[in-house]
Design an enzyme around this catalytic site. Sequence first.
Site, PDB file in Angstrom:
ATOM      1  CB  CYS A  14     -10.524  58.128 -61.995  1.00 40.14           C
ATOM      2  SG  CYS A  14     -10.946  56.457 -62.424  1.00 40.14           S
ATOM      3  NE  ARG A  61     -12.131  62.234 -57.969  1.00 44.98           N
ATOM      4  CZ  ARG A  61     -13.446  62.428 -57.777  1.00 44.98           C
ATOM      5  NH1 ARG A  61     -13.852  63.088 -56.708  1.00 44.98           N
ATOM      6  NH2 ARG A  61     -14.335  61.960 -58.616  1.00 44.98           N
ATOM      7  CD1 TRP A 108     -12.327  52.302 -57.900  1.00 42.00           C
ATOM      8  CD2 TRP A 108     -10.616  52.645 -56.521  1.00 42.00           C
ATOM      9  NE1 TRP A 108     -12.486  51.468 -56.848  1.00 42.00           N
ATOM     10  CE2 TRP A 108     -11.453  51.649 -55.969  1.00 42.00           C
ATOM     11  CE3 TRP A 108      -9.484  53.020 -55.826  1.00 42.00           C
ATOM     12  CZ2 TRP A 108     -11.175  51.033 -54.754  1.00 42.00           C
ATOM     13  CZ3 TRP A 108      -9.217  52.395 -54.608  1.00 42.00           C
ATOM     14  CH2 TRP A 108     -10.056  51.415 -54.093  1.00 42.00           C
ATOM     15  CG  ASN A 143     -14.315  59.706 -62.388  1.00 45.84           C
ATOM     16  OD1 ASN A 143     -14.409  58.515 -62.093  1.00 45.84           O
ATOM     17  ND2 ASN A 143     -14.791  60.678 -61.635  1.00 45.84           N
ATOM     18  N   GLY A 144     -15.633  57.417 -64.657  1.00 43.90           N
ATOM     19  CA  GLY A 144     -17.041  57.017 -64.790  1.00 43.90           C
ATOM     20  C   GLY A 144     -17.148  55.677 -65.491  1.00 43.90           C
ATOM     21  CD  GLU A 203     -23.313  47.223 -42.381  1.00 41.83           C
ATOM     22  OE1 GLU A 203     -22.832  46.129 -42.019  1.00 41.83           O
ATOM     23  OE2 GLU A 203     -22.608  48.230 -42.590  1.00 41.83           O
ATOM     24  CE  LYS A 219     -20.682  50.681 -40.910  1.00 43.78           C
ATOM     25  NZ  LYS A 219     -20.617  49.339 -41.354  1.00 43.78           N
ATOM     26  CD  GLU A 255     -17.735  49.653 -38.077  1.00 47.89           C
ATOM     27  OE1 GLU A 255     -16.636  49.099 -38.072  1.00 47.89           O
ATOM     28  OE2 GLU A 255     -18.448  49.680 -39.075  1.00 47.89           O
ATOM     29  CG  HIS A 304     -36.228  31.714 -28.707  1.00 43.94           C
ATOM     30  ND1 HIS A 304     -36.947  30.599 -28.340  1.00 43.94           N
ATOM     31  CD2 HIS A 304     -36.807  32.174 -29.834  1.00 43.94           C
ATOM     32  CE1 HIS A 304     -37.908  30.384 -29.217  1.00 43.94           C
ATOM     33  NE2 HIS A 304     -37.856  31.323 -30.139  1.00 43.94           N
ATOM     34  CE  LYS A 322     -12.946  51.128 -45.987  1.00 41.87           C
ATOM     35  NZ  LYS A 322     -14.331  51.237 -45.470  1.00 41.87           N
TER      36      LYS A 322
HETATM   37  C1  AGP Z   1     -17.274  47.545 -41.579  1.00 35.52           C
HETATM   38  O1  AGP Z   1     -17.719  48.857 -41.279  1.00 35.52           O
HETATM   39  C2  AGP Z   1     -15.850  47.325 -41.130  1.00 35.52           C
HETATM   40  N1  AGP Z   1     -14.982  48.324 -41.643  1.00 35.52           N
HETATM   41  C3  AGP Z   1     -15.373  45.885 -41.352  1.00 35.52           C
HETATM   42  O2  AGP Z   1     -16.287  45.033 -40.706  1.00 35.52           O
HETATM   43  C4  AGP Z   1     -15.267  45.424 -42.827  1.00 35.52           C
HETATM   44  O3  AGP Z   1     -16.531  45.350 -43.412  1.00 35.52           O
HETATM   45  C5  AGP Z   1     -14.635  44.018 -42.837  1.00 35.52           C
HETATM   46  O4  AGP Z   1     -13.342  44.111 -42.275  1.00 35.52           O
HETATM   47  C6  AGP Z   1     -14.553  43.418 -44.241  1.00 35.52           C
HETATM   48  O5  AGP Z   1     -13.730  44.201 -45.061  1.00 35.52           O
HETATM   49  P1  AGP Z   1     -13.636  43.830 -46.634  1.00 35.52           P
HETATM   50  O6  AGP Z   1     -14.990  44.092 -47.222  1.00 35.52           O
HETATM   51  O7  AGP Z   1     -12.591  44.742 -47.173  1.00 35.52           O
HETATM   52  O8  AGP Z   1     -13.268  42.383 -46.757  1.00 35.52           O
END
Ligand code: AGP
Length: 608
Positions: free
Chosen positions: A2, A29, A76, A102-103, A480, A484, A487, A503, A603
Site C-alpha cells: 500500500c 503501490r 492494496w 502497509n503489511g 514458465e 518469460k 514474451e 519424440h 498486463k
Molecule cells: C505472463 O508473464 C503474462 N503476463 C500472461 O501470460 C499472464 O500470466 C496471463 O495473461 C494470466 O494473467 P492473470 O494471472 O491475471 O489471469
Amino acid sequence: MCGIFGCVLHDGREAAPLIHAALKRLEYRGYDSVGEVTISNGTLTVKKDSGRLDEVHAKYNLDDLLGPVGVGHTRWATHGRPVKENSHPLVDCKSRIAVVHNGIIENYLDLKRELETKGHRFASRTDTEVVPHMVEEYLSHGLSLEEAFRKTINRLEGAYSIVLTSLEKPKTILCARQESPLVLGLGDGEYYCASDIAAFLPLTRKALILEEGEMAILDPDGIRILKAKNGVAVKRDAITVTWDPESAKKQGYRHFMLKEIHEQVHTIRDAMRTHEIYYDLLASKLMQSEKVFIVACGTSYHAGLVGGQALMKLAGMNVRVVVASEFSDEALDLVDSKTAILAVSQSGETMDTLNAVRDAKAKGASIVSVTNVLGSTLMRLSDVYIGQNSGPEIGVAATKTFTSQVTVLLRLAIAIGRKKGEVSSKEISELEEALHRTPALIQNLLNTRVEDVKKIAESCSGASSICFLGRGVSVPTSLEGRLKLLELSYIPAIAYPAGESKHGFIALIEEGFPTVFVAPRDETHKKIIGNIMEMKARGARIISIIEEGDEEVRNLSDDVIEIPESLPSLATPVVYVVPLQLLAYYMSVILGHDPDYPRNLAKSVTVE
Ligand code: AGP
C-alpha cells in the site's frame, strides 16, 4: 503493498493537498481504496472510500480537510475486501486515534479477540484495526501516547509500516516499521513519512531511513527515532536522494520487472503469512468435491500445474489442470454440482478464466480462487478465495505473482494433505519448512548469481531459439522460463517435458543449440541426466539450473546456475524460476527491448 504518506507542517499550512499529491505519486503501490485523515481545532476528520484516488477525491473533495498534520493511504487489499469500511485510516472506538498500515499483522485475530473481550467494537474486517484499539486500550491504562504506541507495536507479529495520528497529541505523527518500508523526509521545519521516497521527493531530497524494528515521532520540533523494543533513542544521519521521481518509484531499479523479481524475497514471505483459517476454508470446499479443475492462463496456468501436482502428490486429489480458454470445450461436460473449480488469476480479470468460471458456475460447480486483486471480478464470482498478497505487479511479465501463486497453492496442498493424511506428516513439514526458507534462498541467489545469469544472457542473445526442459514439477518451471523468455526477448523459445525430446523435438538440436535444463536433485535427477546426455551428444549447448554441489550435472553442462541449498521437489519452482526470470530480463535489455512493456502484450487480457 500500500502507499502511505504523512506530514507535520507549519501552523497555517494545510496538509490535505500535500497528502493528495503524495498519494497520486504512490498509486502504483495500490489503488483499490483511498483515505485521508487530518486534525484541526480538536477534531480528527477522516475521508475514505473504495475506489481510485481521483474517484474518491471527486466524491469527497479530499483537499478541503483542514489542519497542518495528516496522513493518507492508498490501499492494496490483503485482509478484507476493498470496501469503504475496510479502507484506511482506521480509528478506535472514540475516533480519537487514526491509523494507516502497509503489511500483514499475522496475529491480528488473537489481538482482536482480546480487545473485543475488553469491549472494543470493530468496524472493519482488516488486520490493521487492532492497532488503534490497542493504543486506545493502553492509553486507558494511563500510558503516554508514545508508550501506548510502542507497547502496541511490540504486540504485533508480521510485517508492517504503521502511521498514527491522534487527538492525544494533535501535532504529532507516530510511525513504526517491521519489514514493510517506511522513509522519513526532512523539509524546512516540516517533516514527512512515506512508504517510499517518491512520495515526498518534490518536497525534499533529505531523507532518513527507518530501519527494522524502529519507530519515529514527527512533531514541529523535528524527528526522533527510537528502538521500538526498548525505547532507546537512535541517532541517524540524513541522506540526500539523487533519484528522479520515476526511478524513485522503481526504488533505483532500472525497470519495474527487475524490482519485482527482487521483491519476491518479501512477497513470498507475505504469501506465507496468510492465516491458516483461510486455507482451511479453501481446503474444506475442495475436499467436498469429487473432482477439481484448476483453470488459468499464461503464468498462472504454470502455477496451476505446480498446484495440481502438489494436490495429487500430497492430498491424493483427482485434479486436472486445464488452460482456461480450452476449459469449456474440453471439460465442461464433466462439470456438475460435485465439481470444484480452482481458478488462478493474479488480475482476477482475465476473460478466458472468467468465462471458464462462469460456465462451470452455471453447471453448479463450487468456485474457489487464488487472486492478487481483492475486489476483482474473479473474487466476486468465487464462493471462497484467497489473496496471494503480491502487491501490484507493474511489469507486464509476471514474476513475483508466479512465485506467490505457487506458494499459496503449495500451502493449500499442505493444508489438505494434513487433513487427509495421505502422506507422512514429515514430508509435509519438510515442504512447509522449505517454503519458509525460500525468501532467504532467493535473496542469496540475487546477491551471488546475477553476473552468471548476465553472462549466459549475453552469450544467448544472438540465438535463433532456446529450449527449456525439465521433468516432474520442473516441467511447469521450464514452461514458465520459456514464456518469460519469449514474451520479453521475442526469441521463439520452446519448452518440453524432457522425456518428450526423443519424440520429435530433438530434431531441432544442432551444434550450439542453447538448451536450458531445470535439474534439481530430486526424484527425476537420474532421468534428467539421461536427457542431458541425449542433447549433448547432438551438440546442444547445455545450460543447467542445478543444486550447488551437483557435480554429475555440472560436468555435463557448458554453463550452470547453482541454487545454494537443496529443496523438496515441490518447492523447487519457487526458487529455480528466479534465474529464468533474470535470464529473460537481461536478454530483453541486451536486445534493446523494454522488459516492463513488451510488444503486443497487456498486463491483463480482458478480452476473449
Ligand atoms: C505472463 O508473464 C503474462 N503476463 C500472461 O501470460 C499472464 O500470466 C496471463 O495473461 C494470466 O494473467 P492473470 O494471472 O491475471 O489471469
